[in-house]
Enzyme design. Structure first.
Site, PDB file in Angstrom:
ATOM      1  N   ILE A   1     -22.249 -21.229  28.464  1.00  0.00           N
ATOM      2  CA  ILE A   1     -23.474 -20.640  29.017  1.00  0.00           C
ATOM      3  C   ILE A   1     -24.655 -21.543  28.685  1.00  0.00           C
ATOM      4  O   ILE A   1     -24.926 -21.826  27.521  1.00  0.00           O
ATOM      5  CB  ILE A   1     -23.733 -19.225  28.449  1.00  0.00           C
ATOM      6  CG1 ILE A   1     -22.580 -18.283  28.788  1.00  0.00           C
ATOM      7  CG2 ILE A   1     -25.044 -18.677  29.000  1.00  0.00           C
ATOM      8  CD1 ILE A   1     -22.719 -16.897  28.178  1.00  0.00           C
ATOM      9  N   HIS A   2     -25.361 -21.959  29.730  1.00  0.00           N
ATOM     10  CA  HIS A   2     -26.590 -22.750  29.600  1.00  0.00           C
ATOM     11  C   HIS A   2     -27.446 -22.354  30.799  1.00  0.00           C
ATOM     12  O   HIS A   2     -27.098 -21.433  31.534  1.00  0.00           O
ATOM     13  CB  HIS A   2     -26.267 -24.254  29.586  1.00  0.00           C
ATOM     14  CG  HIS A   2     -25.443 -24.679  30.742  1.00  0.00           C
ATOM     15  ND1 HIS A   2     -25.981 -25.103  31.939  1.00  0.00           N
ATOM     16  CD2 HIS A   2     -24.095 -24.671  30.926  1.00  0.00           C
ATOM     17  CE1 HIS A   2     -25.006 -25.372  32.788  1.00  0.00           C
ATOM     18  NE2 HIS A   2     -23.848 -25.112  32.202  1.00  0.00           N
ATOM     19  N   GLY A   3     -28.556 -23.013  31.015  1.00  0.00           N
ATOM     20  CA  GLY A   3     -29.479 -22.607  32.065  1.00  0.00           C
ATOM     21  C   GLY A   3     -28.847 -22.450  33.436  1.00  0.00           C
ATOM     22  O   GLY A   3     -29.058 -21.458  34.132  1.00  0.00           O
TER      23      GLY A   3
END
Length: 159
Positions: free
Chosen positions: A16-18
């Site tokens: 999970i990242h931007g």
């Protein structure tokens, strides 16, 4: 046993990242992100960092591969699941374990020694290629793209 409402499965070694937490979640209309990875399922610091990227209305669960296989069929139909895995081996383990994955978005697999780069964001080695070929034989659509509005490409055409 019900069929879980898995909107998409994504391979992204950043998890999970931007891009995942905002762009993909909004595009899919997901309300739950399930990260299936043995290491991350036991790393509360990494989980907290990933939680910060997600909008408050989106829930996240961090399960080992085994737990994902064991509980995914108990998901409520109201849960619109975006399933995120770190690598193709995790995706294959889930598929072989009975998780109903029919479409995988290949988003990011970092370059490392011994891997060949096949796109700007994806590098593979022989083990990865064999896993992708197994997934293909199991009927999984393998779509390489970073963000939803990019034109996808079948990863098998690149390896």
């Amino acid at each position: 046993m019900t069929t879980p409402n898995i909107l998409l499965t994504r391979i992204d070694n950043r998890l999970i990242h931007g891009q995942v937490g905002v762009t993909w979640v909004n595009h899919l209309g997901a309300n739950l992100v399930v990260v299936a990875n043995d290491k991350v399922s036991e790393d509360e610091v990494q989980q907290s960092l990933m939680d910060m990227v997600l909008p408050d209305v989106i829930q996240a669960r961090y399960f080992s591969l085994k737990k994902t296989i064991d509980v995914i069929h108990k998901a409520s139909p109201k849960q619109k699941i975006f399933l995120v895995v770190k690598d193709v081996q995790d995706a294959l383990a889930l598929k072989e374990g009975g998780v109903p994955i029919d479409h995988i978005n290949v988003g990011n697999m970092h370059y490392e020694e011994g891997k060949k780069q096949i796109s700007s964001t994806v590098s593979v080695d022989d083990e990865d290629i064999q896993a992708f070929k197994k997934l293909d034989k199991l009927g999984v659509n393998l779509d390489l793209r970073g963000v939803p509005n990019e034109k996808g490409q079948n990863i098998l055409e690149l390896i």
